[in-house]
Write an enzyme that holds these catalytic residues in place. Structure first.
Site, PDB file in Angstrom:
ATOM      1  N   ASP A  34       0.828  -1.200   0.000  1.00 60.04           N
ATOM      2  CA  ASP A  34       0.000   0.000   0.000  1.00 60.04           C
ATOM      3  C   ASP A  34       0.870   1.261   0.000  1.00 60.04           C
ATOM      4  O   ASP A  34       0.354   2.383  -0.069  1.00 60.04           O
ATOM      5  CB  ASP A  34      -1.001   0.004   1.152  1.00 60.04           C
ATOM      6  CG  ASP A  34      -0.364  -0.083   2.529  1.00 60.04           C
ATOM      7  OD1 ASP A  34       0.877  -0.109   2.626  1.00 60.04           O
ATOM      8  OD2 ASP A  34      -1.110  -0.117   3.537  1.00 60.04           O
ATOM      9  N   SER A  35       2.189   1.048  -0.001  1.00 60.86           N
ATOM     10  CA  SER A  35       3.127   2.148  -0.229  1.00 60.86           C
ATOM     11  C   SER A  35       2.906   2.779  -1.597  1.00 60.86           C
ATOM     12  O   SER A  35       3.450   3.858  -1.878  1.00 60.86           O
ATOM     13  CB  SER A  35       4.573   1.645  -0.121  1.00 60.86           C
ATOM     14  OG  SER A  35       4.778   0.509  -0.948  1.00 60.86           O
ATOM     15  N   ASP A  73      -0.531  -6.220   0.483  1.00 64.53           N
ATOM     16  CA  ASP A  73      -0.995  -5.542   1.698  1.00 64.53           C
ATOM     17  C   ASP A  73      -2.515  -5.481   1.732  1.00 64.53           C
ATOM     18  O   ASP A  73      -3.164  -5.251   0.702  1.00 64.53           O
ATOM     19  CB  ASP A  73      -0.466  -4.107   1.743  1.00 64.53           C
ATOM     20  CG  ASP A  73       0.916  -4.003   2.346  1.00 64.53           C
ATOM     21  OD1 ASP A  73       1.281  -4.875   3.153  1.00 64.53           O
ATOM     22  OD2 ASP A  73       1.632  -3.040   2.014  1.00 64.53           O
ATOM     23  N   LYS A 102      -0.663  -9.334   3.831  1.00 65.75           N
ATOM     24  CA  LYS A 102       0.054  -8.765   4.970  1.00 65.75           C
ATOM     25  C   LYS A 102      -0.888  -7.870   5.757  1.00 65.75           C
ATOM     26  O   LYS A 102      -1.591  -7.036   5.175  1.00 65.75           O
ATOM     27  CB  LYS A 102       1.285  -7.983   4.524  1.00 65.75           C
ATOM     28  CG  LYS A 102       2.082  -7.389   5.706  1.00 65.75           C
ATOM     29  CD  LYS A 102       3.471  -6.941   5.279  1.00 65.75           C
ATOM     30  CE  LYS A 102       3.455  -5.709   4.422  1.00 65.75           C
ATOM     31  NZ  LYS A 102       2.948  -4.508   5.158  1.00 65.75           N
ATOM     32  N   GLU A 104      -1.232  -5.343   9.188  1.00 68.06           N
ATOM     33  CA  GLU A 104      -0.554  -4.560  10.213  1.00 68.06           C
ATOM     34  C   GLU A 104      -1.254  -4.708  11.562  1.00 68.06           C
ATOM     35  O   GLU A 104      -2.479  -4.815  11.629  1.00 68.06           O
ATOM     36  CB  GLU A 104      -0.521  -3.077   9.811  1.00 68.06           C
ATOM     37  CG  GLU A 104       0.296  -2.794   8.565  1.00 68.06           C
ATOM     38  CD  GLU A 104       0.408  -1.307   8.261  1.00 68.06           C
ATOM     39  OE1 GLU A 104       0.056  -0.479   9.133  1.00 68.06           O
ATOM     40  OE2 GLU A 104       0.861  -0.967   7.146  1.00 68.06           O
ATOM     41  N   GLU A 171       9.227  -3.435  11.186  1.00 66.51           N
ATOM     42  CA  GLU A 171       9.622  -2.161  10.593  1.00 66.51           C
ATOM     43  C   GLU A 171      10.049  -1.175  11.671  1.00 66.51           C
ATOM     44  O   GLU A 171       9.361  -1.007  12.687  1.00 66.51           O
ATOM     45  CB  GLU A 171       8.464  -1.573   9.775  1.00 66.51           C
ATOM     46  CG  GLU A 171       8.800  -0.269   9.091  1.00 66.51           C
ATOM     47  CD  GLU A 171       7.738   0.188   8.100  1.00 66.51           C
ATOM     48  OE1 GLU A 171       7.884   1.292   7.542  1.00 66.51           O
ATOM     49  OE2 GLU A 171       6.771  -0.575   7.883  1.00 66.51           O
TER      50      GLU A 171
END
Length: 253
Positions: A34-35, A73, A102, A104, A171
């Site tokens: 999602d970067s 993501d 992924k 978070e 991270e």
């Protein structure tokens, strides 16, 4: 590779062209991150990235890839409401071509991860600095510096592994803490700003190619420096990760 003690390489990828290019160069895992909100859309955070956008870019990457492992993501707001919500959205990402999603968050996501993995959806958990929580953290800051924060991250990692997480991304975590967590777990760890002792390393493609000239992030290395072309830069990244040269002490916290 993990069980044989070989480090593996991860780079973000958002389109078919780079998917084919990166896997032909030898990258093991393509992360549809999602970067893309930052590097493709020019946003300050990843929070506005939609599921539709993630599905589009996952399909693009899948179309260009034949052998690399594809991880996608789960964007903000697509998995926090309930495990059932997360399953519905994660299944769409797998249908679009991802082999893993992924997610978070720490132990609060353990129920969701258990729900997904028990139903056939592999999950990479993501702890430490979680960009979707940037406003809660008050910015992009190192996590786990205090004893209490470090203890929580260790406990979170163990909770998530027990819940069924297949990998763990860390991270912006101190290198010694990331090493300790890696040694505690029996699943691979992926580091970004987490030192050289993780099972794998990941960088944002645009960062490691020196395209984000305004960003001067300590854990990023511009692999275009000294390389004659992009392919050489990618192969230099792979070589340095495999032998443990990258990240060096100058990239750690």
């Amino acid at each position: 590779m993990y069980h044989e003690g070989e480090k593996f390489t991860v780079l973000t990828c958002y389109d078919a062209c780079f998917a084919a290019f990166l896997e032909n160069a030898g990258i093991d895992v393509l992360l549809v991150g999602d970067s893309l909100g930052n590097v493709l859309q020019g946003k300050e955070t990843t929070l506005s990235v939609s599921l539709g956008e993630m599905l589009y870019h996952t399909r693009c990457v899948s179309a260009g890839s034949n052998k690399a492992f594809i991880m996608a993501d789960m964007p903000f707001g697509t998995f926090q409401e309930s495990p059932e919500q997360a399953f519905g959205n994660a299944s769409k990402l797998l249908a679009a071509g991802a082999q893993m999603v992924k997610i978070e968050g720490g132990r609060i996501m353990s129920e969701t991860i258990r729900f997904l993995t028990q139903r056939g959806i592999p999950v990479c958990a993501h702890i430490g600095l979680t960009p979707q929580s940037v406003h809660q953290f008050g910015g992009y800051k190192i996590q786990g510096k205090s004893d209490s924060e470090a203890k929580q991250l260790v406990e979170d990692a163990l909770f998530l592994e027990k819940a069924g997480a297949n990998m763990l991304l860390m991270e912006l975590v101190p290198a010694t803490l990331a090493k300790g967590i890696t040694n505690e777990l029996s699943i691979p760890t992926i580091g970004i700003g987490a030192g050289a002792n993780c099972s794998a390393q990941v960088l944002v493609l645009h960062d490691m190619l020196g395209l984000n000239l305004e960003r001067n992030t300590r854990f990023v290395k511009n692999f275009m420096v000294g390389a004659s072309n992009i392919e050489e830069a990618i192969k230099n990244y792979i070589d340095e990760v495999k032998i443990g040269k990258f990240p060096g002490s100058e990239h750690e916290f």
